[in-house]
Design a protein around this motif. Structure first.
Motif: not given
Length: 481
Positions: A168-176, A178-183, A193-202
């Protein structure tokens, strides 16, 4: 006789000048003339100072991000309230020029996009972009919320998470964050589902991009329409909320306001971040860099629940109405359980503050405020403060949620601030000094009338003094006779 006529003429002139000055004060002659001049000059068109400031604001804008680092993940899964510590700010310089500017409708409207670019400022930050933050696994919560009513799919997703060591929790750098990382979970689902973006960031895909084309009114026909949003993404209203009032696009984009602002009016703004329009009301008189300003703040009713403010009933999502101080924006965030509020749940119901250890709402640090020069409508100082939260609840079909308590978990908050630059402050101060002279002309006229009145009284005394002496001499002579 000639001397008397001059003296009494001076008296009459002083009375006339006084009457004229008082009449000008009561009729606001010069104030109205000044306001009329500014209203006609504050128009968005090539060559004007107002257009130059609107197109490329000279004042530096900074975006500060504060994260809430979770310190007791195991206890939270057991049903205890989460404990967080605030870290930051992580400060970025924000560049936000208007681009692709096109005038339409005989100069009464102007279309433009407003791309925003963020550059990290380590000297203004308390930490680095590679600092690690532990927070709620938002992509996992999004997926779990979306498929919680589909037992077969939810079981597959739960097994994928277990096999991949996802919690339920993740530990990630601030930059990721904010700007995105491959989840990893989104990556697995992307195969299905190829239409689903595999990156997430606030703020994924929000650095160097714009939030859609705006069409603004230039203020050419009515000064109160200066920089008001007419269309966004080709639409004059939104379609996310359940009432026409809540779907209205009102006001400016918050960076500019019309001139000649009064204390009694509401200043409306449209925020694409909040997916809605809101308003601010007069709070107090302040000075910024020696320049007078009115401080406007959004009142608590803006984010109050429907029992306090019935006008907000349209912001209830799926019939689920949150408490005061919160806004469920999942409808405009692709179904993600994102909830917006003021930092530390400022002005929100007390139970949201008590649900999370470490929340300390404070007006001075967490209130959104805009300081505006009332004559020109220029923003002298502003601080837009918003908090991003995620809705967390126990989902029996997902073992990863264990016995977690249902609550609104704070992820981070931002402070987007601006302060008028010294050069602009000097120009505005000089303009206001000239305006002050114009406004005070009636009082100068009154002062001149008073001076003429004093001169008249002095001359009158001088005129009567010789006559008084003659009478005294005559009376004295007759006494001796």
């Amino acid at each position: 006789m000639l001397k008397s006529c001059c003296i009494y003429g001076t008296g009459l002139l002083s009375i006339l000048v006084l009457i004229a000055g008082i009449a000008m004060v009561l009729a606001h002659v010069f104030l109205n003339a000044l306001n009329s001049r500014i209203e006609t000059e504050m128009v968005l068109e090539n060559g004007t100072e107002a257009f130059a400031v609107w197109q490329d604001p000279p004042a530096p804008v900074y975006m500060q991000f504060y994260f809430f680092n979770l310190t007791n993940p195991e206890e939270m899964l057991k049903g205890e309230r989460p404990a967080v510590t605030e870290v930051g700010p992580y400060t970025y310089r924000e560049y936000r020029p208007m681009e692709s500017v096109t005038f339409t409708d005989n100069g009464t409207k102007v279309a433009a996009v407003n791309p925003k670019t963020y550059v990290f400022e380590p000297n203004m930050s308390r930490g680095l972009e590679d600092d690690l933050i532990r927070t709620v696994n938002i992509p996992a919560m999004v997926v779990m919320e979306r498929f919680k009513d589909h037992s077969f799919i939810s079981r597959i997703i739960s097994d994928l998470m277990t096999a991949g060591g996802m919690t339920l929790f993740v530990t990630r750098p601030v930059a990721e964050l904010l700007w995105g990382y491959e989840d990893p979970l989104l990556k697995e689902l992307h195969l299905i589902d190829p239409l689903l973006d595999d990156y997430f960031g606030l703020f994924y895909k929000m650095n160097g991009t714009n939030d859609g084309e705006y069409v603004f009114l230039t203020g050419k026909q009515n000064y109160q329409d200066f920089a008001r949003v007419d269309l966004w993404k080709g639409q004059s209203s939104l379609n996310w909320w359940s009432s026409d009032e809540c779907n209205m696009i009102n006001g400016t984009n918050g960076a500019s306001f019309h001139p000649v602002i009064t204390k009694t009016e509401r200043l409306y703004m449209f925020s694409s971040d909040l997916c809605r329009s809101l308003y601010a009301t007069f709070d107090s008189e302040v000075r910024v860099s020696g320049i007078p300003a009115y401080r406007f703040v959004p009142p608590s009713e803006v984010f109050a629940n429907m029992t306090v403010n019935p006008d907000n009933a349209g912001f209830c999502v799926g019939g689920n109405c949150l408490g005061s101080g919160l806004l469920n924006v999942s409808v405009c965030k692709e179904g993600a359980p994102i909830i917006m509020s003021s930092p530390h749940f400022y002005q929100a119901d007390e139970n949201y503050v008590q649900d999370v250890f470490g929340m300390r709402p404070k007006k001075e640090d967490h209130q959104t405020a805009i300081d505006i020069n009332p004559l020109t409508g220029l923003v002298l100082r502003a601080a837009k403060r918003l908090q991003v939260n995620v809705f967390v609840e126990k989902l029996p079909v997902f073992s990863q949620t264990e016995n977690v308590k249902t609550l609104v978990f704070p992820v981070m908050y931002l402070n987007e601030s601006v302060l008028i630059d010294p050069d602009s402050a000097r120009k505005l101060s000089a303009l206001l000094a000239k305006a002050s002279v114009v406004i005070n002309i009636p009082f100068i006229v009154i002062s001149l009338g008073i001076i003429l009145g004093v001169v008249f009284m002095a001359l009158l005394c001088c005129l009567r003094t010789p006559e008084t002496l003659k009478i005294a001499i005559v009376l004295s002579s007759s006494k001796y006779l």
